[in-house]
Design an enzyme around this catalytic site. Structure first.
Site, PDB file in Angstrom:
ATOM      1  N   GLU A  81       0.801  -1.219   0.000  1.00  0.00           N
ATOM      2  CA  GLU A  81       0.000   0.000   0.000  1.00  0.00           C
ATOM      3  C   GLU A  81       0.837   1.274   0.000  1.00  0.00           C
ATOM      4  O   GLU A  81       0.320   2.363  -0.234  1.00  0.00           O
ATOM      5  CB  GLU A  81      -0.939   0.000   1.213  1.00  0.00           C
ATOM      6  CG  GLU A  81      -2.054  -1.040   1.096  1.00  0.00           C
ATOM      7  CD  GLU A  81      -2.920  -1.121   2.333  1.00  0.00           C
ATOM      8  OE1 GLU A  81      -2.471  -0.684   3.418  1.00  0.00           O
ATOM      9  OE2 GLU A  81      -4.064  -1.612   2.226  1.00  0.00           O
ATOM     10  N   GLU A 112       7.076 -21.827   8.233  1.00  0.00           N
ATOM     11  CA  GLU A 112       7.495 -20.952   9.332  1.00  0.00           C
ATOM     12  C   GLU A 112       8.518 -21.618  10.256  1.00  0.00           C
ATOM     13  O   GLU A 112       9.132 -20.960  11.093  1.00  0.00           O
ATOM     14  CB  GLU A 112       6.296 -20.504  10.159  1.00  0.00           C
ATOM     15  CG  GLU A 112       5.639 -21.591  10.979  1.00  0.00           C
ATOM     16  CD  GLU A 112       4.522 -21.028  11.850  1.00  0.00           C
ATOM     17  OE1 GLU A 112       4.591 -21.251  13.070  1.00  0.00           O
ATOM     18  OE2 GLU A 112       3.607 -20.368  11.326  1.00  0.00           O
TER      19      GLU A 112
END
Length: 277
Positions: A81, A112
């Site tokens: 963004e 992960e």
């Protein structure tokens, strides 16, 4: 003091399946109301990290986020963004998720838990000592994130973190840790809820305050935003009209000519008044 994952503690609510829909929604909302209060307590930590980020970027550095699952996706969202909102290049703020781009939409098994991969992922971007790397993990225990920050520390790269448990291994690894302690989730262990909201609020604060400090906002307006659709073009035209005395049509011409609100305003030259004498 022993490390306790408050994000994994039993919910303050039970028998959720027996609640009415109204009770469920009201209870979730009640829990969510506590999140901004928890973020407020972390403002001094956020300020310390932002000060470091601004200094590094002004010296030619970049900001990286690394995370897994929800945390990784939130980092990518915030990074993505920044170019349209503040007109910066796409490589100034970069989000990296364990498991690669496919993990943005679908979980990648064991991604992960790989303690080596984060540094490999960062090296693909030629990470260096001018940059800042923020590890995001609600639990504060994700191996991918912790090991990534450890390697950054070893190589003289500034490190920050955003987690939701006090005294986590991630906080102990980061040079500029942020801890937003939101407590147990409405659904036990579902850290996409309050913890995710807390992380998003912190990320909003980090990049917005950084961009303001870097001069990417004028007054209260996104004068460097990308004009990527009709709505934003219209907003840009109206911003110009608020800054200089021109019609909508003239503001549209200036925006089309210069490509940004800032440049349109800075390059505007008023037409001199002609004399009848």
């Amino acid at each position: 003091m022993a490390f306790i994952k408050t994000t994994e503690q039993p919910s303050n609510y039970d028998n959720l399946e027996k609640m009415s829909l109204t009770e469920i929604l009201t209870s979730i909302n009640k829990e969510d109301e506590t999140v901004p209060l928890a973020v407020a307590k972390a403002i001094p930590q956020i300020e310390n990290l932002v000060s470091e980020i601004v200094t590094k970027i002004q010296s030619g550095g970049r900001l990286f986020y690394i995370g897994a699952g929800t945390s990784g996706r939130l980092g990518i969202l915030d990074a993505s963004e920044c170019p349209p909102t503040f007109g910066v290049s796409a490589d100034l703020v970069i989000g990296i998720i364990a498991g690669g781009d496919q993990a943005i939409r679908n979980a990648v098994e064991n991604a992960e838990d790989n303690p080596e991969q984060a540094w490999i992922d960062l090296m693909e971007h030629k990470i260096n000592s001018k940059d800042v790397v923020i590890g995001i993990a609600a639990s504060g225990t994700t191996p991918y994130v912790i090991s990534g920050l450890q390697k950054c520390n070893e190589n003289g790269i500034s490190t920050g973190s955003i987690s939701c448990n006090a005294g986590s291994p991630l906080s102990q690894t980061a040079k500029f840790p942020i801890e937003v302690i939101v407590g147990p989730e409405f659904v036990t262990g579902s850290s996409r809820m309050k913890a995710g909201t807390a992380q998003k609020l912190a990320l909003n604060m980090i990049t917005t305050s950084t961009m303001i400090q870097l001069g990417r906002v004028k007054g209260n307006k996104m004068v460097d935003m990308q004009l990527s659709n009709a709505k934003l073009v219209d907003r840009g035209v109206k911003m110009i009209m608020q800054e200089i005395p021109v019609s909508y049509e003239k503001a549209s011409e200036l925006l089309a000519k210069y490509g940004s609100v800032r440049k349109a305003v800075d390059n505007f030259t008023p037409t001199p008044l002609t004399s009848n004498c």
